[in-house]
Write a protein that holds these residues in place. Structure first.
Motif, short mmCIF file in Angstrom:
data_model
loop_
_atom_site.label_atom_id
_atom_site.label_comp_id
_atom_site.label_asym_id
_atom_site.label_seq_id
_atom_site.Cartn_x
_atom_site.Cartn_y
_atom_site.Cartn_z
N LEU A 109 0.83 -1.21 0.00
CA LEU A 109 0.00 0.00 0.00
C LEU A 109 0.87 1.27 0.00
N ASP A 110 1.94 1.24 0.78
CA ASP A 110 2.80 2.41 0.95
C ASP A 110 3.59 2.76 -0.31
N GLN A 111 4.12 1.75 -0.97
CA GLN A 111 5.00 1.95 -2.13
C GLN A 111 4.67 0.92 -3.20
N SER A 112 3.43 0.87 -3.63
CA SER A 112 3.00 -0.20 -4.53
C SER A 112 3.73 -0.18 -5.88
N ALA A 113 3.98 0.97 -6.43
CA ALA A 113 4.67 1.03 -7.72
C ALA A 113 6.10 0.53 -7.60
N ARG A 114 6.78 0.92 -6.54
CA ARG A 114 8.16 0.46 -6.33
C ARG A 114 8.20 -1.03 -6.07
N LEU A 115 7.26 -1.54 -5.27
CA LEU A 115 7.19 -2.97 -5.01
C LEU A 115 6.97 -3.74 -6.31
N HIS A 116 6.04 -3.26 -7.12
CA HIS A 116 5.76 -3.90 -8.40
C HIS A 116 7.00 -3.92 -9.28
N ALA A 117 7.71 -2.81 -9.32
CA ALA A 117 8.93 -2.73 -10.13
C ALA A 117 9.99 -3.72 -9.64
N GLU A 118 10.13 -3.86 -8.33
CA GLU A 118 11.12 -4.79 -7.78
C GLU A 118 10.74 -6.24 -8.07
N ILE A 119 9.47 -6.57 -7.94
CA ILE A 119 9.02 -7.93 -8.23
C ILE A 119 9.20 -8.25 -9.71
N ARG A 120 8.86 -7.30 -10.55
CA ARG A 120 9.01 -7.50 -12.00
C ARG A 120 10.48 -7.70 -12.37
N ALA A 121 11.35 -6.87 -11.81
CA ALA A 121 12.79 -7.00 -12.09
C ALA A 121 13.31 -8.36 -11.63
N TYR A 122 12.87 -8.80 -10.46
CA TYR A 122 13.30 -10.10 -9.96
C TYR A 122 12.85 -11.21 -10.90
N LEU A 123 11.61 -11.18 -11.31
CA LEU A 123 11.09 -12.23 -12.19
C LEU A 123 11.78 -12.22 -13.55
N LEU A 124 12.08 -11.04 -14.05
CA LEU A 124 12.77 -10.97 -15.35
C LEU A 124 14.22 -11.44 -15.27
N ASP A 125 14.82 -11.36 -14.07
CA ASP A 125 16.19 -11.80 -13.87
C ASP A 125 16.33 -13.31 -13.66
N LEU A 126 15.21 -13.99 -13.41
CA LEU A 126 15.29 -15.43 -13.16
C LEU A 126 15.80 -16.17 -14.39
N LYS A 127 16.62 -17.15 -14.13
CA LYS A 127 17.15 -17.99 -15.20
C LYS A 127 16.53 -19.36 -15.06
#
Length: 50
Positions: A30-48
Motif C-alpha cells: 500500500l505504501d509503495q505499490s509502484a516500487r514494489l511492483h517494479a522490484e518484483i518485476r525486475a526479480y522475475l525478469l532476472d530469473l534464469k
C-alpha cells in the motif's frame, strides 16, 4: 526487520534477494505499490530457467 533477519532465509534459498524500499512500512504493497511492483518485476525478469 533487523539487518540479520533475512540471512537464514537467504542461506536456505540462494536464488532470492532482499530489497529495502524506503518510505514503506509493513504495508509495502500500500505504501509503495509502484516500487514494489517494479522490484518484483525486475526479480522475475532476472530469473534464469533451466
Amino acid at each position: 526487520m533487523g539487518p540479520d533477519e533475512p540471512a537464514p532465509m537467504l542461506a536456505y534459498r540462494p536464488d532470492t534477494r532482499t530489497v529495502r524500499i524506503p518510505g514503506a512500512a509493513n504495508d509495502v504493497h500500500l505504501d509503495q505499490s509502484a516500487r514494489l511492483h517494479a522490484e518484483i518485476r525486475a526479480y522475475l525478469l532476472d530469473l534464469k530457467f533451466a
